[in-house]
Write a protein that holds these residues in place. Structure first.
Motif, short mmCIF file in Angstrom:
data_model
loop_
_atom_site.label_atom_id
_atom_site.label_comp_id
_atom_site.label_asym_id
_atom_site.label_seq_id
_atom_site.Cartn_x
_atom_site.Cartn_y
_atom_site.Cartn_z
N ARG A 42 7.30 1.82 5.90
CA ARG A 42 5.97 1.27 6.26
C ARG A 42 4.81 2.13 5.81
O ARG A 42 3.84 1.54 5.59
CB ARG A 42 6.09 1.43 7.92
CG ARG A 42 4.76 0.90 8.42
CD ARG A 42 4.99 0.72 9.85
NE ARG A 42 3.89 -0.03 10.74
CZ ARG A 42 2.84 0.72 11.05
NH1 ARG A 42 2.65 2.08 10.94
NH2 ARG A 42 1.73 0.20 11.68
N ALA A 43 5.10 3.64 5.78
CA ALA A 43 3.87 4.24 5.02
C ALA A 43 3.53 3.75 3.78
O ALA A 43 2.29 3.83 3.44
CB ALA A 43 4.33 5.91 5.27
N ASP A 44 4.45 3.53 2.85
CA ASP A 44 4.07 3.20 1.43
C ASP A 44 3.57 1.86 1.49
O ASP A 44 2.64 1.64 0.55
CB ASP A 44 5.58 3.31 0.70
CG ASP A 44 6.15 4.59 0.32
OD1 ASP A 44 5.34 5.58 0.52
OD2 ASP A 44 7.27 4.64 -0.05
N ALA A 45 4.14 1.03 2.45
CA ALA A 45 3.44 -0.38 2.46
C ALA A 45 1.92 -0.38 2.82
O ALA A 45 1.25 -0.98 2.42
CB ALA A 45 4.43 -1.33 3.30
N LEU A 46 1.75 0.62 3.83
CA LEU A 46 0.36 0.61 4.40
C LEU A 46 -0.50 1.25 3.18
O LEU A 46 -1.72 0.89 3.01
CB LEU A 46 0.31 1.65 5.74
CG LEU A 46 0.91 0.83 7.04
CD1 LEU A 46 0.89 2.08 8.00
CD2 LEU A 46 -0.23 -0.18 7.45
N ALA A 47 -0.16 2.23 2.59
CA ALA A 47 -1.12 2.89 1.45
C ALA A 47 -1.08 1.64 0.51
O ALA A 47 -2.42 1.68 -0.05
CB ALA A 47 -0.05 4.19 0.80
N GLU A 48 -0.21 0.89 0.24
CA GLU A 48 -0.50 0.03 -0.81
C GLU A 48 -1.44 -1.23 -0.55
O GLU A 48 -2.23 -1.57 -1.14
CB GLU A 48 0.98 -0.90 -1.42
CG GLU A 48 0.65 -1.93 -2.36
CD GLU A 48 0.39 -1.43 -3.78
OE1 GLU A 48 -0.03 -2.31 -4.48
OE2 GLU A 48 -0.03 -0.29 -3.84
N ALA A 49 -1.34 -1.48 0.97
CA ALA A 49 -2.17 -2.33 1.39
C ALA A 49 -3.56 -2.07 1.38
O ALA A 49 -4.54 -2.73 1.04
CB ALA A 49 -1.67 -2.90 2.98
N ALA A 50 -3.79 -0.71 1.77
CA ALA A 50 -5.17 -0.19 1.71
C ALA A 50 -5.64 -0.12 0.22
O ALA A 50 -6.89 -0.51 0.20
CB ALA A 50 -5.35 1.13 2.17
N ASN A 51 -4.74 0.27 -0.58
CA ASN A 51 -5.26 0.16 -2.06
C ASN A 51 -5.84 -1.38 -2.59
O ASN A 51 -6.50 -1.66 -2.97
CB ASN A 51 -4.32 0.80 -3.22
CG ASN A 51 -4.35 1.98 -2.92
OD1 ASN A 51 -5.16 2.71 -2.67
ND2 ASN A 51 -3.09 2.63 -3.35
N LEU A 52 -4.72 -2.41 -2.14
CA LEU A 52 -5.26 -3.81 -2.54
C LEU A 52 -6.35 -4.38 -2.01
O LEU A 52 -6.86 -4.99 -2.39
CB LEU A 52 -3.82 -4.60 -2.04
CG LEU A 52 -2.71 -4.51 -2.93
CD1 LEU A 52 -1.56 -5.22 -2.55
CD2 LEU A 52 -3.03 -4.96 -4.38
#
Length: 101
Positions: A42-52
């Protein structure tokens, strides 16, 4: 636009980042899920979502010149993009986990 190949069958233990946006032209505009990318945590997905939310270039408006980012939930961003001719559009970035139908 079609969702990314790698995510057509996402395992249930993975976290996904989804992008929903307006696609098409003229009278054929529609709201569509255009990107699904999976992550092991989930942490990796949240980081990518913020970047997108900060850098994704949606189909509409073309040549975005500014954006307003709203974190509308723990796992959800709504982004308004203003184009070159002052036209605006928005897209959503969502972190989600697949479930069985």
């Amino acid at each position: 636009m079609e969702p990314e190949e790698e995510t057509r069958r996402v395992p249930l233990d993975r976290w996904c980042v989804l992008i929903e946006e307006t696609v098409g032209h003229s009278s054929y505009l529609r709201w569509e899920l255009t990107r699904i990318k999976s992550f092991g945590s989930r942490a990796d997905a949240l980081a990518e979502a913020a970047n997108l939310a900060k850098g994704y270039e949606p189909q509409h408006p073309g040549k975005g010149r500014s954006r307003r980012i709203f974190r509308t939930g723990e796992d959800l961003w709504t982004v308004q993009v203003r184009g070159a001719k002052d036209e605006t559009s928005h897209f959503r970035v969502v972190v989600a986990k697949p479930e069985t139908p």
